[in-house]
Design a protein around this motif. Structure first.
Motif, short mmCIF file in Angstrom:
data_model
loop_
_atom_site.label_atom_id
_atom_site.label_comp_id
_atom_site.label_asym_id
_atom_site.label_seq_id
_atom_site.Cartn_x
_atom_site.Cartn_y
_atom_site.Cartn_z
N ARG A 35 0.83 -1.21 0.00
CA ARG A 35 0.00 0.00 0.00
C ARG A 35 0.86 1.26 0.00
N ASP A 36 1.94 1.25 0.79
CA ASP A 36 2.85 2.40 0.82
C ASP A 36 3.49 2.62 -0.55
N SER A 39 0.96 4.12 -2.93
CA SER A 39 0.75 5.53 -2.62
C SER A 39 1.88 6.39 -3.17
N LYS A 40 3.12 5.93 -3.02
CA LYS A 40 4.27 6.67 -3.55
C LYS A 40 4.22 6.76 -5.06
N GLN A 42 1.55 6.62 -6.99
CA GLN A 42 0.46 7.52 -7.38
C GLN A 42 0.89 8.97 -7.22
N THR A 43 1.65 9.28 -6.18
CA THR A 43 2.15 10.64 -5.98
C THR A 43 3.11 11.03 -7.10
#
Length: 93
Positions: A35-36, A39-40, A42-43
């Motif tokens: 998940r982390d 998220s990275k 996607q950023t």
């Protein structure tokens, strides 16, 4: 014979439960890590897309040509200077 088979089934069930209990936290850690990472990523993608639209806007604004103050003239980008190319060419052969 029946008791040894029952004992084998109980031991196998116990081993399966022990594996499930011990691998649960490891799977949760791995899921959180994934998940982390998502998220990275996607950023990063959002930043790249934002930079891309900003740079395309800069190119479009710089490439725009405005009409000049006089007929058949244009303004130099970023200035108030009107420019026109004219004249004639004489060729003797």
């Amino acid at each position: 014979m029946r008791s040894s088979r029952m004992r084998t089934i109980l031991l196998a069930s116990g081993a399966a439960v022990a594996l499930a209990v011990t691998s649960g936290p490891a799977m949760a850690d791995e899921l959180q890590t994934l998940r982390d990472q998502l998220s990275k990523l996607q950023t990063k993608v959002a930043k790249i897309e934002a930079d891309r639209t900003v740079s395309s806007r800069k190119v479009a604004a710089a490439a725009a040509v405005e009409a000049g103050d006089r007929p058949k003239t244009w303004k130099l980008p970023g200035t108030n200077t009107s420019m026109r190319i004219g004249g004639y060419v004489k060729l003797d052969i």
